[in-house]
Design a protein around this motif. Structure first.
Motif, mmCIF file in Angstrom:
data_model
loop_
_atom_site.group_PDB
_atom_site.id
_atom_site.type_symbol
_atom_site.label_atom_id
_atom_site.label_comp_id
_atom_site.label_asym_id
_atom_site.label_seq_id
_atom_site.Cartn_x
_atom_site.Cartn_y
_atom_site.Cartn_z
ATOM 1 N N GLY A 50 45.578 45.111 43.482
ATOM 2 C CA GLY A 50 46.841 45.009 44.210
ATOM 3 C C GLY A 50 48.014 45.664 43.523
ATOM 4 O O GLY A 50 49.148 45.547 43.990
ATOM 5 N N GLU A 79 51.274 36.410 42.928
ATOM 6 C CA GLU A 79 50.824 35.822 44.187
ATOM 7 C C GLU A 79 50.116 36.832 45.088
ATOM 8 O O GLU A 79 49.464 36.445 46.057
ATOM 9 C CB GLU A 79 52.007 35.201 44.932
ATOM 10 C CG GLU A 79 53.075 36.192 45.369
ATOM 11 C CD GLU A 79 54.285 35.533 46.001
ATOM 12 O OE1 GLU A 79 55.093 36.255 46.608
ATOM 13 O OE2 GLU A 79 54.413 34.297 45.892
ATOM 14 N N LYS A 80 50.233 38.124 44.756
ATOM 15 C CA LYS A 80 49.580 39.156 45.556
ATOM 16 C C LYS A 80 48.392 39.811 44.849
ATOM 17 O O LYS A 80 47.847 40.802 45.336
ATOM 18 C CB LYS A 80 50.594 40.233 45.952
ATOM 19 C CG LYS A 80 51.652 39.745 46.930
ATOM 20 C CD LYS A 80 52.557 40.876 47.381
ATOM 21 C CE LYS A 80 53.576 40.395 48.399
ATOM 22 N NZ LYS A 80 54.475 41.486 48.863
ATOM 23 N N VAL A 89 47.642 45.868 51.414
ATOM 24 C CA VAL A 89 47.655 45.093 50.180
ATOM 25 C C VAL A 89 48.809 44.098 50.198
ATOM 26 O O VAL A 89 48.654 42.926 49.824
ATOM 27 C CB VAL A 89 47.743 46.036 48.957
ATOM 28 C CG1 VAL A 89 48.076 45.265 47.692
ATOM 29 C CG2 VAL A 89 46.431 46.796 48.773
ATOM 30 N N ASP A 90 49.960 44.550 50.646
ATOM 31 C CA ASP A 90 51.134 43.673 50.709
ATOM 32 C C ASP A 90 50.962 42.549 51.734
ATOM 33 O O ASP A 90 51.528 41.465 51.572
ATOM 34 C CB ASP A 90 52.385 44.485 51.053
ATOM 35 C CG ASP A 90 52.867 45.327 49.882
ATOM 36 O OD1 ASP A 90 52.488 45.021 48.735
ATOM 37 O OD2 ASP A 90 53.612 46.297 50.115
ATOM 38 N N SER A 91 50.196 42.805 52.783
ATOM 39 C CA SER A 91 50.027 41.809 53.845
ATOM 40 C C SER A 91 49.101 40.670 53.440
ATOM 41 O O SER A 91 49.029 39.650 54.118
ATOM 42 C CB SER A 91 49.470 42.479 55.113
ATOM 43 O OG SER A 91 48.119 42.853 54.921
ATOM 44 N N ARG A 92 48.364 40.864 52.360
ATOM 45 C CA ARG A 92 47.496 39.834 51.768
ATOM 46 C C ARG A 92 46.342 39.426 52.674
ATOM 47 O O ARG A 92 45.849 38.293 52.618
ATOM 48 C CB ARG A 92 48.325 38.605 51.367
ATOM 49 C CG ARG A 92 49.419 38.937 50.372
ATOM 50 C CD ARG A 92 50.414 37.831 50.172
ATOM 51 N NE ARG A 92 49.817 36.692 49.480
ATOM 52 C CZ ARG A 92 50.488 35.588 49.165
ATOM 53 N NH1 ARG A 92 51.771 35.477 49.481
ATOM 54 N NH2 ARG A 92 49.890 34.602 48.538
ATOM 55 N N LEU A 98 60.202 40.973 41.950
ATOM 56 C CA LEU A 98 58.911 40.302 41.852
ATOM 57 C C LEU A 98 59.102 38.915 41.259
ATOM 58 O O LEU A 98 59.852 38.723 40.300
ATOM 59 C CB LEU A 98 57.945 41.108 40.976
ATOM 60 C CG LEU A 98 57.629 42.541 41.432
ATOM 61 C CD1 LEU A 98 56.595 43.167 40.510
ATOM 62 C CD2 LEU A 98 57.119 42.561 42.870
ATOM 63 N N VAL A 123 51.911 44.145 39.751
ATOM 64 C CA VAL A 123 51.686 43.406 40.989
ATOM 65 C C VAL A 123 52.267 42.010 40.808
ATOM 66 O O VAL A 123 52.250 41.458 39.703
ATOM 67 C CB VAL A 123 50.176 43.330 41.329
ATOM 68 C CG1 VAL A 123 49.377 42.661 40.213
ATOM 69 C CG2 VAL A 123 49.939 42.606 42.647
ATOM 70 N N ASP A 124 52.828 41.459 41.873
ATOM 71 C CA ASP A 124 53.296 40.080 41.831
ATOM 72 C C ASP A 124 52.069 39.169 41.765
ATOM 73 O O ASP A 124 51.084 39.393 42.484
ATOM 74 C CB ASP A 124 54.109 39.766 43.093
ATOM 75 C CG ASP A 124 55.181 38.719 42.837
ATOM 76 O OD1 ASP A 124 54.957 37.872 41.941
ATOM 77 O OD2 ASP A 124 56.217 38.745 43.515
ATOM 78 N N ILE A 146 44.814 40.731 43.947
ATOM 79 C CA ILE A 146 43.544 40.721 44.680
ATOM 80 C C ILE A 146 42.434 40.548 43.643
ATOM 81 O O ILE A 146 42.221 41.425 42.801
ATOM 82 C CB ILE A 146 43.346 42.029 45.468
ATOM 83 C CG1 ILE A 146 44.477 42.208 46.488
ATOM 84 C CG2 ILE A 146 41.994 42.050 46.161
ATOM 85 C CD1 ILE A 146 44.458 43.548 47.195
#
Length: 344
Positions: A98, A166-167, A238-241, A54, A163-164, A169
């Motif tokens: 996320g 940048e990801k 979730v990963d696909s943003r 991450l 969660v990273d 939510i």
């Protein structure tokens, strides 16, 4: 000679606690992974905090209980579903931002510790932890004589996920014109049970063993339907943003949970009848002549998780979920407003 007083004379039995702890250790070990650095029974649970995959790891934590659904479990004598409810509720609460679950801790308090009952609760907790890829890292079992009624207990859960950055939510990108999708619940999940118990047991005069045709089950079986986890069907999305916002529909229903993710200047319009309302909700409304507004304020009404996405991404999300055998309904849209949810 003065009489000797022991802890057991005050209602606390160390032997029962030891038996329960051994069972808990056995179940918890089944959830351990390579990041688990301590055993159950340590003063603190240890978990490897390195996240090399991450870029900017953000920890997300939550705590919750299952409310008066416990009263149904006490009466029905069914305790292995309560732990599953607890874990899944907590997993969903951090999933909306996320996060993937890392580890879970539980707290069980009771008047008299019954190893079999505690073991059943922990069995449900451990099973749900395994299903969600989450370590049962520790917890506390407290025997508190005189504090709880005979045969009763309370249980709470504490979860930490990651969660990273940048990801994450956070709903900040939600705009007017976005689509609102819904994943179905399988029952009340863990909210609205005080009203449900009043309607079924006081107003209708039923009990947990009463079979009801409209439900296709006994009242107890319907009320103990599990609080399900949405991690597995939503993980890839979730990963696909492409998801702008997620709302876990718990206490307060659609009206009070969706506004928690809406940015200023937006609102949501929900179309009633755009998803199947489960028979248990219709039956409760009929039993108590409960208003529509009260039903939607108290219960999830058959919606367990709400997704907000751009209009052009809604078909992709629905197709993905349907390929996994998950139902997904388009139930509304984002409009201009001040955070309200209109249902009509």
């Amino acid at each position: 000679m003065k009489q000797q007083i022991a802890y057991s004379d005050a209602g606390v039995y160390i032997y029962a606690a030891t038996r329960a702890t051994e069972r808990i250790k056995e179940l918890a070990r089944q959830t351990f992974n390579e990041r688990t650095l301590s055993e159950i029974g340590s003063f603190g649970g240890m978990f490897d905090g390195a996240f090399p995959n991450l870029h900017q790891p953000v920890l997300v934590a939550s705590a919750d209980g299952v409310g008066t659904k416990l009263k149904i479990a006490f009466t029905a004598g069914v305790h292995n579903t309560i732990g599953r409810d607890l874990v899944n509720h907590c997993v969903n609460d951090i999933l909306v931002q996320g996060a993937r679950p890392l580890f879970f801790l539980d707290y069980i308090a009771t008047g008299k510790l019954l190893p079999e009952v505690v073991g059943n609760v922990i069995e449900g907790i451990a099973g749900a932890c395994r299903e969600n890829g989450c370590v049962l890292l520790g917890g506390e079992t407290a025997e508190m004589p005189g504090f709880y009624s005979s045969g009763e207990y309370d249980v709470a859960g504490f979860i930490v996920g990651v969660v990273d950055r940048e990801k994450v939510i956070d709903g900040k990108q939600i705009r007017s014109g976005d689509v609102v999708l819904a994943l179905p619940s399988v029952g009340l999940h863990t909210n609205g049970y005080s009203l449900a118990r009043k309607l079924f047991f006081e107003v209708a005069g039923l009990d947990v063993g009463t079979y009801v045709d409209e439900l296709g089950s006994t009242v107890g079986e319907a009320l103990l339907q599990p609080h399900i986890s949405y991690l597995r069907p939503l993980a890839d999305l979730v990963d696909s943003r492409i998801i702008k916002g997620l709302a876990h529909i718990t206490g307060g229903g659609l009206k009070n949970n969706i506004p928690r993710i809406l940015p200023a200047g937006t609102a949501v319009r929900i179309k009633m009848g755009s998803w199947p309302v489960l028979p248990i909700f219709s039956l409760m409304q009929k039993i108590g002549n409960v208003s529509e507004a009260e039903m939607y304020r108290t219960f999830n009404m058959g919606v367990g998780m709400v997704i907000v996405c751009a209009h052009e991404d809604s078909s992709r999300i629905q197709d993905h979920l349907e390929q996994q055998g998950e139902k997904c309904y388009g139930i509304g849209e984002v409009i201009a407003g001040n955070g309200q949810v209109e249902i009509g």
